[in-house]
Design an enzyme around this catalytic site. Sequence first.
Site, PDB file in Angstrom:
ATOM      1  CG  HIS A  82      53.601 -11.046   1.569  1.00 40.43           C
ATOM      2  ND1 HIS A  82      53.134 -10.627   0.342  1.00 40.43           N
ATOM      3  CD2 HIS A  82      52.586 -11.721   2.138  1.00 40.43           C
ATOM      4  CE1 HIS A  82      51.896 -11.041   0.182  1.00 40.43           C
ATOM      5  NE2 HIS A  82      51.531 -11.721   1.259  1.00 40.43           N
ATOM      6  CG  ASP A 161      48.404 -17.169  -4.062  1.00 43.13           C
ATOM      7  OD1 ASP A 161      48.010 -17.839  -3.083  1.00 43.13           O
ATOM      8  OD2 ASP A 161      48.472 -15.931  -4.039  1.00 43.13           O
ATOM      9  NE  ARG A 168      44.354 -20.418   1.900  1.00 42.95           N
ATOM     10  CZ  ARG A 168      45.342 -19.534   2.099  1.00 42.95           C
ATOM     11  NH1 ARG A 168      45.951 -18.950   1.088  1.00 42.95           N
ATOM     12  NH2 ARG A 168      45.732 -19.239   3.312  1.00 42.95           N
ATOM     13  CB  SER A 183      49.150 -18.383  -0.197  1.00 32.79           C
ATOM     14  OG  SER A 183      48.739 -17.078  -0.493  1.00 32.79           O
ATOM     15  CE  LYS A 187      50.569 -13.592  -2.486  1.00 32.65           C
ATOM     16  NZ  LYS A 187      49.325 -14.168  -2.020  1.00 32.65           N
TER      17      LYS A 187
HETATM   18  N1  URA Z   1      48.937 -13.502   2.684  1.00 32.38           N
HETATM   19  C1  URA Z   1      48.922 -14.241   1.555  1.00 32.38           C
HETATM   20  O1  URA Z   1      49.338 -13.787   0.491  1.00 32.38           O
HETATM   21  N2  URA Z   1      48.433 -15.489   1.627  1.00 32.38           N
HETATM   22  C2  URA Z   1      47.995 -16.038   2.769  1.00 32.38           C
HETATM   23  O2  URA Z   1      47.584 -17.172   2.758  1.00 32.38           O
HETATM   24  C3  URA Z   1      48.011 -15.264   3.944  1.00 32.38           C
HETATM   25  C4  URA Z   1      48.490 -13.985   3.877  1.00 32.38           C
END
Ligand code: URA
Length: 438
Positions: A82, A161, A168, A183, A187
């Site tokens: 990620h 989220d 956001r 966030s 996930k």
């Molecule tokens: N990627 C995400 O999933 N969340 C964030 O807040 C920033 C990048």
Amino acid sequence: MNMCELIVKKKRGGRLNEKEIDWIVQGYTAGEIPDYQMSAMLMAICFTGMDEEETKDLTLSMAKSGDLMDLSAIHGKKIDKHSTGGVGDKTTLVIGPLAAAAGVPVAKMSGRGLGHTGGTIDKLESFHGFHTSLTPEQFIKNVNSIHIALAGQTANLAPADKKIYALRDVTGTVDQMSLIASSIMSKKLASGADGIVLDVKTGDGAFMKTLEDSKALAREMVQIGTLAGRDMSAVISDMDQPLGYAVGNALEVKEAIATLNGNGPEDLRELVLVLTSLMVVKAGKAKDIREARILEETLDSGKALQVMKEWIVAQGGTAEEVEHPDLLPQALCQEAVCAEKSGFVTKIHTEEIGRICMLLGGGRAKKGDPIDLSVGLVLRKKVGDPVHSGESLAILHANDREKLAEAKERLLKAYEIKKEPVAVRPLIWKILDGTEAE
Ligand code: URA
């Protein structure tokens, strides 16, 4: 509990306890707390921050707001990757098929664009028919058969989220460390991978602008993941200029395909190899990063490109668009922006490059806005490059003449050109694992 009182408490710098955080998260997810109150809470968090305990509580509460995915039916150690978000960051489009071609079970959860940064799902939707709404059974079947599946955030995977992320994106509350950490990690924890490689960006185009903040964010996420029993690593990589040359959804897909064809930009290729090496080591497919250099052969031989075709087809697209990227969405106008003086490119205001892409229609201004997959820009010059007056700095891809004119003006200002060259920043700043983050 009373949401207004909690907003005031946070606004004044108070700390929220585990119960209060859980009440807010579950209440907002259930629709009992309205967007306007949640927006105010998010802004208060942006102004006064959260400590480590609050961030951990927020992450765990968001992770358990929906289903926890059970990936135990997938053979081998499942690895996810990620990014914290950048401009021109199309690494997943290359890393996914490359890691899968190296035998890593890639069980990937991705998101949409956020703020000035792009999102993998938006990019992949440039392939006609591509979808991410896989059932858990299909997801597992695809990872077992072709070693890769990419899911969006289904309604029930960390739904807190999903809702907060979308809010956001349109309330100016993206660039806060605890909100980013919770966030991403909520996930990741809900989606069940055994190992996670984080690409934490640093610089003007990242949410964390300084190396110090990026390191703190990396440490925080690695700690949360390690505590939850996941095998964690974080790479702090440079985002003080766009990664590669292309910025914009379909344009980035084309550059990713070029990279899988052995013709990609050097920085993108290097970052992809580093991140994928870590994934390969975590999956037990190589002893160490050096042994994982075999990935270069996997990339250059076309094996990873073949996996990309299988992946796109398995999720509703066609192999034809991978073979002929010209079939992907194309903007009507393409115009060069030319330098007004000679010298060396010393800085590219990278967040502004992301915002120019949004202006052209490549990102969202309001929740749920449609985006134009074809627009964006392709840089011709990067930091350190010499440039002559009249030479092209970038090509803008647009569908609207008015927006194009504004984008041209802003792009010229986003480039700094000076007489003397500057040292180019390193691409990889630091690699951190679970033990170092303690
Ligand atoms: N990627 C995400 O999933 N969340 C964030 O807040 C920033 C990048």
